[in-house]
Design a protein around this motif. Structure first.
Motif, short mmCIF file in Angstrom:
data_model
loop_
_atom_site.label_atom_id
_atom_site.label_comp_id
_atom_site.label_asym_id
_atom_site.label_seq_id
_atom_site.Cartn_x
_atom_site.Cartn_y
_atom_site.Cartn_z
N GLU A 90 -31.21 -28.71 28.33
CA GLU A 90 -31.99 -28.76 27.09
C GLU A 90 -33.47 -28.55 27.36
O GLU A 90 -34.14 -27.78 26.66
CB GLU A 90 -31.77 -30.12 26.40
CG GLU A 90 -32.49 -30.25 25.07
CD GLU A 90 -32.24 -31.58 24.40
OE1 GLU A 90 -32.83 -31.82 23.33
OE2 GLU A 90 -31.45 -32.39 24.94
N ARG A 91 -34.00 -29.21 28.40
CA ARG A 91 -35.42 -29.04 28.73
C ARG A 91 -35.70 -27.62 29.20
O ARG A 91 -36.75 -27.06 28.89
CB ARG A 91 -35.83 -30.04 29.82
CG ARG A 91 -35.97 -31.47 29.34
CD ARG A 91 -36.79 -32.30 30.31
NE ARG A 91 -36.59 -33.71 30.09
CZ ARG A 91 -35.79 -34.48 30.81
NH1 ARG A 91 -35.11 -33.95 31.82
NH2 ARG A 91 -35.67 -35.77 30.57
N ARG A 93 -34.16 -24.86 28.33
CA ARG A 93 -34.18 -23.97 27.15
C ARG A 93 -35.50 -24.09 26.41
O ARG A 93 -36.11 -23.09 26.04
CB ARG A 93 -33.03 -24.32 26.21
CG ARG A 93 -31.67 -23.93 26.67
CD ARG A 93 -30.64 -24.10 25.56
NE ARG A 93 -29.30 -24.16 26.12
CZ ARG A 93 -28.65 -25.27 26.39
NH1 ARG A 93 -29.20 -26.45 26.13
NH2 ARG A 93 -27.43 -25.23 26.91
N GLU A 94 -35.89 -25.32 26.17
CA GLU A 94 -37.13 -25.57 25.41
C GLU A 94 -38.33 -25.01 26.16
O GLU A 94 -39.24 -24.44 25.55
CB GLU A 94 -37.30 -27.07 25.18
CG GLU A 94 -38.56 -27.44 24.41
CD GLU A 94 -38.65 -26.78 23.05
OE1 GLU A 94 -39.79 -26.48 22.62
OE2 GLU A 94 -37.61 -26.56 22.41
N ARG A 95 -38.34 -25.16 27.47
CA ARG A 95 -39.46 -24.67 28.26
C ARG A 95 -39.56 -23.15 28.17
O ARG A 95 -40.66 -22.60 28.03
CB ARG A 95 -39.32 -25.12 29.72
CG ARG A 95 -40.56 -24.91 30.53
CD ARG A 95 -40.54 -25.76 31.77
NE ARG A 95 -40.54 -27.17 31.47
CZ ARG A 95 -40.31 -28.12 32.39
NH1 ARG A 95 -40.08 -27.78 33.63
NH2 ARG A 95 -40.33 -29.39 32.04
N TRP A 96 -38.42 -22.46 28.24
CA TRP A 96 -38.45 -21.02 28.16
C TRP A 96 -38.88 -20.53 26.78
O TRP A 96 -39.50 -19.48 26.65
CB TRP A 96 -37.10 -20.43 28.57
CG TRP A 96 -37.12 -20.07 30.02
CD1 TRP A 96 -36.63 -20.80 31.07
CD2 TRP A 96 -37.72 -18.92 30.60
NE1 TRP A 96 -36.89 -20.18 32.26
CE2 TRP A 96 -37.55 -19.02 32.01
CE3 TRP A 96 -38.38 -17.81 30.09
CZ2 TRP A 96 -38.02 -18.04 32.88
CZ3 TRP A 96 -38.85 -16.83 30.95
CH2 TRP A 96 -38.67 -16.95 32.33
N LYS A 97 -38.56 -21.27 25.75
CA LYS A 97 -39.03 -20.90 24.41
C LYS A 97 -40.55 -20.90 24.36
O LYS A 97 -41.17 -20.06 23.69
CB LYS A 97 -38.48 -21.88 23.36
CG LYS A 97 -37.00 -21.70 23.04
CD LYS A 97 -36.57 -22.71 21.99
CE LYS A 97 -35.07 -22.58 21.70
NZ LYS A 97 -34.63 -23.59 20.71
N ARG A 98 -41.16 -21.86 25.06
CA ARG A 98 -42.62 -21.96 25.05
C ARG A 98 -43.28 -20.98 26.02
O ARG A 98 -44.38 -20.51 25.77
CB ARG A 98 -43.04 -23.40 25.40
CG ARG A 98 -42.74 -24.40 24.28
CD ARG A 98 -43.28 -25.78 24.60
NE ARG A 98 -42.39 -26.54 25.45
CZ ARG A 98 -42.70 -27.01 26.65
NH1 ARG A 98 -43.89 -26.78 27.17
NH2 ARG A 98 -41.83 -27.70 27.35
N GLU A 139 -32.48 -14.82 23.30
CA GLU A 139 -31.82 -16.13 23.30
C GLU A 139 -30.57 -16.10 24.17
O GLU A 139 -30.27 -17.06 24.88
CB GLU A 139 -31.48 -16.55 21.87
CG GLU A 139 -32.68 -16.93 21.04
CD GLU A 139 -32.27 -17.50 19.69
OE1 GLU A 139 -31.09 -17.88 19.54
OE2 GLU A 139 -33.13 -17.57 18.79
#
Length: 206
Positions: A90-91, A93-98, A139
């Protein structure tokens, strides 16, 4: 004289072996989170990674009579925040979004200890900051990358020499430091403690 790598990173080991050094690997048992948490909240990012690198090197120093011990620590400075290994999917994924489409600075702290007669007689430390220009994976690509498990256990949630290399558009600085250990900086730090890197090559000195 032993060359001891205080790290479990296979990438750091690979870089050193490719550069002519066959280190003894001894993984430290330091609590990185506890050490980082004990530092001042506004501590410079360079200070954080160097402190962690030196803690790892000092942790494995006992028991060595004649050795050079190298500790390293890498973290990503992004958006004013210093981040390490995501740890969870989860972290990551979120990091790559940013990170996608932007830039970050990979900070790699180095500590080199000279141990003689079982005593640490000299210490040299330094940091390399390398700018990473991230690509913009879809994604599906991010999901596939996270599914490999690779980004969970590496600083910043990416690699340059593995699956993550597909999603890095460029590097401004020392690529070996992004993989985990800067050869140019390590050579300079060795010189500071009176050791020539060429004397450590497995093939012998020229």
């Amino acid at each position: 004289m032993e060359f001891v790598l205080a790290s479990q990173s296979p990438a750091r080991l690979m870089v050193l072996r490719a550069a002519g050094i066959q280190p003894v690997v001894q993984v430290s048992g330091v609590d990185e989170d506890a050490i980082a948490a004990a530092l001042p909240e506004n501590a410079p990012h360079e200070h954080v990674v160097v402190t962690l690198a030196e803690a790892k090197a000092r942790e494995v120093a006992p028991g060595h009579a004649d050795a050079v011990i190298v500790g390293c620590d890498s973290m990503l400075s992004h958006g004013g925040e210093l981040v390490g290994k995501p740890g969870t999917a989860e972290r990551a994924r979120e990091r790559w979004k940013r990170m996608a489409g932007g830039e970050g600075r990979l900070m790699t702290g180095h500590a080199v200890l000279r141990v003689r007669d079982g005593v640490v007689e000299a210490v040299a430390t330094g940091t390399v900051a390398t700018t990473i220009r991230f690509g913009s994976p879809t994604e599906d690509e991010v999901e596939a990358y996270v599914g490999t498990g690779e980004p969970l256990s590496v600083a910043g949630g990416f690699t340059l020499d593995g699956f993550g290399g597909w999603f890095v558009d460029g590097v401004d600085g020392d690529p070996s430091s992004v993989i985990g250990i800067s050869l140019p900086l390590t050579r300079k730090l060795l010189a500071e403690i009176g050791v020539r890197v060429v004397d450590l090559w497995a093939t012998g000195s020229p």
